[in-house]
Enzyme design. Sequence first.
Site, PDB file in Angstrom:
ATOM      1  N   CYS A  57     -17.704 -17.049 -21.868  1.00 42.32           N
ATOM      2  CA  CYS A  57     -16.773 -18.166 -22.031  1.00 42.32           C
ATOM      3  C   CYS A  57     -17.520 -19.426 -22.491  1.00 42.32           C
ATOM      4  O   CYS A  57     -18.435 -19.909 -21.814  1.00 42.32           O
ATOM      5  CB  CYS A  57     -16.060 -18.412 -20.700  1.00 42.32           C
ATOM      6  SG  CYS A  57     -15.059 -19.892 -20.713  1.00 42.32           S
ATOM      7  N   CYS A  75     -17.329 -22.285 -19.898  1.00 43.62           N
ATOM      8  CA  CYS A  75     -18.263 -22.084 -18.784  1.00 43.62           C
ATOM      9  C   CYS A  75     -19.677 -22.494 -19.206  1.00 43.62           C
ATOM     10  O   CYS A  75     -20.414 -23.117 -18.427  1.00 43.62           O
ATOM     11  CB  CYS A  75     -18.268 -20.627 -18.333  1.00 43.62           C
ATOM     12  SG  CYS A  75     -16.878 -20.168 -17.280  1.00 43.62           S
ATOM     13  N   ASP A 117     -13.360 -32.745 -27.660  1.00 45.00           N
ATOM     14  CA  ASP A 117     -12.925 -31.576 -28.423  1.00 45.00           C
ATOM     15  C   ASP A 117     -13.726 -31.514 -29.722  1.00 45.00           C
ATOM     16  O   ASP A 117     -13.941 -32.534 -30.370  1.00 45.00           O
ATOM     17  CB  ASP A 117     -11.416 -31.674 -28.716  1.00 45.00           C
ATOM     18  CG  ASP A 117     -10.847 -30.356 -29.195  1.00 45.00           C
ATOM     19  OD1 ASP A 117     -10.032 -29.765 -28.464  1.00 45.00           O
ATOM     20  OD2 ASP A 117     -11.202 -29.909 -30.311  1.00 45.00           O
ATOM     21  N   HIS A 145     -14.254 -20.871 -13.510  1.00 47.90           N
ATOM     22  CA  HIS A 145     -13.524 -20.194 -14.588  1.00 47.90           C
ATOM     23  C   HIS A 145     -12.155 -19.740 -14.101  1.00 47.90           C
ATOM     24  O   HIS A 145     -12.031 -18.811 -13.304  1.00 47.90           O
ATOM     25  CB  HIS A 145     -14.316 -18.986 -15.108  1.00 47.90           C
ATOM     26  CG  HIS A 145     -13.633 -18.307 -16.263  1.00 47.90           C
ATOM     27  ND1 HIS A 145     -13.771 -18.735 -17.561  1.00 47.90           N
ATOM     28  CD2 HIS A 145     -12.778 -17.269 -16.296  1.00 47.90           C
ATOM     29  CE1 HIS A 145     -13.037 -17.972 -18.347  1.00 47.90           C
ATOM     30  NE2 HIS A 145     -12.419 -17.067 -17.608  1.00 47.90           N
ATOM     31  N   ASN A 153      -1.995 -26.069 -22.759  1.00 45.90           N
ATOM     32  CA  ASN A 153      -1.385 -24.965 -23.488  1.00 45.90           C
ATOM     33  C   ASN A 153      -1.612 -23.688 -22.686  1.00 45.90           C
ATOM     34  O   ASN A 153      -2.734 -23.388 -22.286  1.00 45.90           O
ATOM     35  CB  ASN A 153      -2.023 -24.829 -24.873  1.00 45.90           C
ATOM     36  CG  ASN A 153      -1.769 -26.049 -25.742  1.00 45.90           C
ATOM     37  OD1 ASN A 153      -0.687 -26.634 -25.687  1.00 45.90           O
ATOM     38  ND2 ASN A 153      -2.755 -26.453 -26.522  1.00 45.90           N
ATOM     39  N   GLY A 203      -0.149 -21.781 -28.208  1.00 49.27           N
ATOM     40  CA  GLY A 203      -1.346 -21.886 -29.047  1.00 49.27           C
ATOM     41  C   GLY A 203      -2.646 -21.919 -28.266  1.00 49.27           C
ATOM     42  O   GLY A 203      -3.652 -22.410 -28.775  1.00 49.27           O
ATOM     43  N   HIS A 227      -7.761 -25.648 -19.470  1.00 47.94           N
ATOM     44  CA  HIS A 227      -8.184 -26.983 -19.919  1.00 47.94           C
ATOM     45  C   HIS A 227      -6.971 -27.846 -20.210  1.00 47.94           C
ATOM     46  O   HIS A 227      -5.928 -27.364 -20.626  1.00 47.94           O
ATOM     47  CB  HIS A 227      -9.076 -26.886 -21.171  1.00 47.94           C
ATOM     48  CG  HIS A 227      -8.462 -26.134 -22.312  1.00 47.94           C
ATOM     49  ND1 HIS A 227      -8.448 -24.754 -22.370  1.00 47.94           N
ATOM     50  CD2 HIS A 227      -7.832 -26.560 -23.431  1.00 47.94           C
ATOM     51  CE1 HIS A 227      -7.838 -24.369 -23.477  1.00 47.94           C
ATOM     52  NE2 HIS A 227      -7.440 -25.442 -24.140  1.00 47.94           N
ATOM     53  N   HIS A 256      -5.866 -31.093 -22.604  1.00 53.10           N
ATOM     54  CA  HIS A 256      -6.213 -31.968 -23.720  1.00 53.10           C
ATOM     55  C   HIS A 256      -5.845 -33.395 -23.305  1.00 53.10           C
ATOM     56  O   HIS A 256      -4.691 -33.652 -22.936  1.00 53.10           O
ATOM     57  CB  HIS A 256      -5.415 -31.604 -24.971  1.00 53.10           C
ATOM     58  CG  HIS A 256      -5.703 -30.227 -25.509  1.00 53.10           C
ATOM     59  ND1 HIS A 256      -6.501 -30.017 -26.612  1.00 53.10           N
ATOM     60  CD2 HIS A 256      -5.309 -29.001 -25.087  1.00 53.10           C
ATOM     61  CE1 HIS A 256      -6.573 -28.716 -26.856  1.00 53.10           C
ATOM     62  NE2 HIS A 256      -5.852 -28.072 -25.948  1.00 53.10           N
TER      63      HIS A 256
HETATM   64  P1  5GP Z   1      -6.240 -24.543 -26.901  1.00 55.72           P
HETATM   65  O1  5GP Z   1      -5.536 -24.269 -28.197  1.00 55.72           O
HETATM   66  O2  5GP Z   1      -6.831 -23.293 -26.293  1.00 55.72           O
HETATM   67  O3  5GP Z   1      -5.378 -25.332 -25.941  1.00 55.72           O
HETATM   68  O4  5GP Z   1      -7.401 -25.538 -27.280  1.00 55.72           O
HETATM   69  C1  5GP Z   1      -8.743 -25.175 -27.419  1.00 55.72           C
HETATM   70  C2  5GP Z   1      -9.480 -26.385 -27.959  1.00 55.72           C
HETATM   71  O5  5GP Z   1     -10.871 -26.149 -27.829  1.00 55.72           O
HETATM   72  C3  5GP Z   1      -9.201 -26.678 -29.432  1.00 55.72           C
HETATM   73  O6  5GP Z   1      -8.656 -27.978 -29.561  1.00 55.72           O
HETATM   74  C4  5GP Z   1     -10.585 -26.563 -30.089  1.00 55.72           C
HETATM   75  O7  5GP Z   1     -10.792 -27.529 -31.092  1.00 55.72           O
HETATM   76  C5  5GP Z   1     -11.535 -26.719 -28.924  1.00 55.72           C
HETATM   77  N1  5GP Z   1     -12.779 -25.981 -29.069  1.00 55.72           N
HETATM   78  C6  5GP Z   1     -12.947 -24.717 -29.511  1.00 55.72           C
HETATM   79  N2  5GP Z   1     -14.239 -24.368 -29.452  1.00 55.72           N
HETATM   80  C7  5GP Z   1     -14.911 -25.433 -28.968  1.00 55.72           C
HETATM   81  C8  5GP Z   1     -16.297 -25.682 -28.674  1.00 55.72           C
HETATM   82  O8  5GP Z   1     -17.184 -24.834 -28.858  1.00 55.72           O
HETATM   83  N3  5GP Z   1     -16.608 -26.911 -28.185  1.00 55.72           N
HETATM   84  C9  5GP Z   1     -15.661 -27.872 -27.973  1.00 55.72           C
HETATM   85  N4  5GP Z   1     -16.087 -29.053 -27.512  1.00 55.72           N
HETATM   86  N5  5GP Z   1     -14.345 -27.667 -28.218  1.00 55.72           N
HETATM   87  C10 5GP Z   1     -13.986 -26.463 -28.711  1.00 55.72           C
HETATM   88 ZN    ZN Z   2     -14.891 -20.193 -18.450  1.00 52.74          ZN
END
Ligand code: 5GP
Ligand code: ZN
Length: 119
Positions: free
Chosen positions: A10, A13, A36, A52, A93, A99, A106, A108
Amino acid sequence: MSPEESNTDCIFCKIASGEMPSEIVYEDEDVVIFPDINPLTPVHLLVIPRRHITSLAEMSDEDTTIVGKMTRAANQVALEHGLAENGYRLTINSGADAGQVIFHLHMHLMGGRHLDWKH
Ligand code: 5GP
Ligand code: ZN
């Protein structure tokens, strides 16, 4: 942290443990906040539990307090980023229709401009 509380595959993590480098905006015993990687708003941070938890759908009774801690930490960081006056949004989400692409719970934290709502 014990192995069952962390998922070796992950990304979040790894960020929480420091194994993957990231700017850390806030951290305490339970919660980590970092930018992000693909910001959609002038302020776009991710608020995670260190532990996690896959998604809201997978939360157990013992996980419920962590969401309150995440919210409190997010509000503190939002104020530190100057979002007290104009406001900000916290979004979780959960699952495919929303999405969710990273399966470590997490929020946002988004702000810094007007955000459309009804879509
Ligand atoms: P989700 O769509 O799962 O709610 O959002 C996942 C978020 O994680 C996305 O906004 C994406 O830009 C962000 N993200 C994906 N990979 C990484 C990463 O390696 N580092 C960081 N800081 N953000 C990430
Ligand atoms: Zn995790």
